[in-house]
Design an enzyme around this catalytic site. Structure first.
Site, PDB file in Angstrom:
ATOM      1  CG  ASP A  56      -1.969   1.083   1.400  1.00  0.00           C
ATOM      2  OD1 ASP A  56      -1.700   2.144   0.449  1.00  0.00           O
ATOM      3  OD2 ASP A  56      -2.836   1.328   2.231  1.00  0.00           O
ATOM      4  CB  VAL A  57       2.032   3.431  -2.506  1.00  0.00           C
ATOM      5  CG1 VAL A  57       2.568   2.128  -3.355  1.00  0.00           C
ATOM      6  CG2 VAL A  57       0.898   3.965  -3.146  1.00  0.00           C
ATOM      7  CE  LYS A  61      -0.758  11.834 -12.055  1.00  0.00           C
ATOM      8  NZ  LYS A  61       0.137  10.751 -11.561  1.00  0.00           N
ATOM      9  CE1 TYR A  71      -4.250  11.500 -12.040  1.00  0.00           C
ATOM     10  CE2 TYR A  71      -4.428  13.475 -13.741  1.00  0.00           C
ATOM     11  CZ  TYR A  71      -4.045  12.175 -13.394  1.00  0.00           C
ATOM     12  OH  TYR A  71      -3.234  11.442 -14.303  1.00  0.00           O
ATOM     13  CG  ASN A  86       2.129   3.060 -12.975  1.00  0.00           C
ATOM     14  OD1 ASN A  86       1.780   3.736 -13.795  1.00  0.00           O
ATOM     15  ND2 ASN A  86       1.572   1.992 -12.365  1.00  0.00           N
TER      16      ASN A  86
END
Length: 239
Positions: A63-64, A159, A155, A90
């Site tokens: 679990d990142v 990014k 989001y 990723n």
């Protein structure tokens, strides 16, 4: 001999989607893979496919959003292989809505997966790559780092931040032979959702091919940023 023969490559979000496409491209070039994600079923299925290409593949359920599990991922990789040559950050999530309706919980979830996990994985990779005298880090961003979609403030913010994190990593890694680059995909067909326009999308293998091109550059070269999108995707000229 494949172009990645003998290279140990960690791929987060490696069980499906873009991560699977990158794993496939790397496997065909002889990489030793370490696949990390939460869903063990997808990881195991992908690992079985990669082994079919002859690629040694280690699955580490991760679990990142957990610092402890990320530290364990790198410790497990070192215990098994003794080095990390390539890290592909990723893992990602898209969630949102109008900025005036966005909950702090949703914001924190997106930031944790899309940005904080990249920092944590990068930190652990740098601890390994500095003593070994080199390595390569590839961060999967998005064309939203340049031009956002509607209702995507969380989001899009993450990014945009990936660009800064990538450049800072490249700067700090330069003296140690460590490169960092960001790959920004446009619309990609994923197995759990269809494209908005079937004629304006790419496959995960298209992205895998670009990631491979970044990964096999000579150690003295770095692709700092690459944006890849379908020529028919509404992007250029909009606004």
């Amino acid at each position: 001999m494949g172009q990645l023969e003998g290279k140990v490559c960690i791929i987060t979000g490696g069980g499906r989607g873009i991560g699977k496409g990158i794993a496939r491209a790397f496997a065909k070039e002889g990489a030793t893979l370490v696949l990390a994600a939460r869903q063990l079923e997808h990881l195991n299925a992908t690992a079985e496919e990669m082994r079919g290409y002859g690629a040694p593949t280690l699955v580490v359920q991760t679990d990142v959003t957990s610092e402890e599990q990320i530290v364990s991922l790198f410790a497990t990789t070192m215990a098994e292989h003794g080095r990390v040559d390539i890290l592909v950050n990723n893992s990602g999530v898209f969630d949102g809505g109008p900025v005036d309706e966005l909950s702090l919980e949703t914001w924190n979830k997106v930031v944790s997966v899309n940005l904080t996990s990249v920092f944590l994985c990068t930190r652990e990779a740098m601890k390994i790559m500095k003593p070994q005298g080199g390595g390569r880090i590839i961060n999967i961003g998005s064309i939203s780092s340049n031009t956002p979609r509607w209702n995507s403030v969380a989001y899009t913010s993450t990014k945009h931040a990936i660009i800064g994190l990538t450049k800072s990593t490249a700067l700090e890694g330069r003296a140690h032979g460590i490169s960092a680059g960001a790959l920004h995909p446009g619309s990609v067909t994923l197995e759990w959702r269809g494209p908005e326009d079937p004629d304006a999308t790419m496959s995960v293998d298209d992205i895998g091919g670009v990631a491979l091109a970044m990964a096999v550059l000579p150690p003295y070269a770095n692709m700092l940023e690459a944006s890849v999108l379908p020529i028919r995707q509404p992007f250029l000229g909009r606004g």
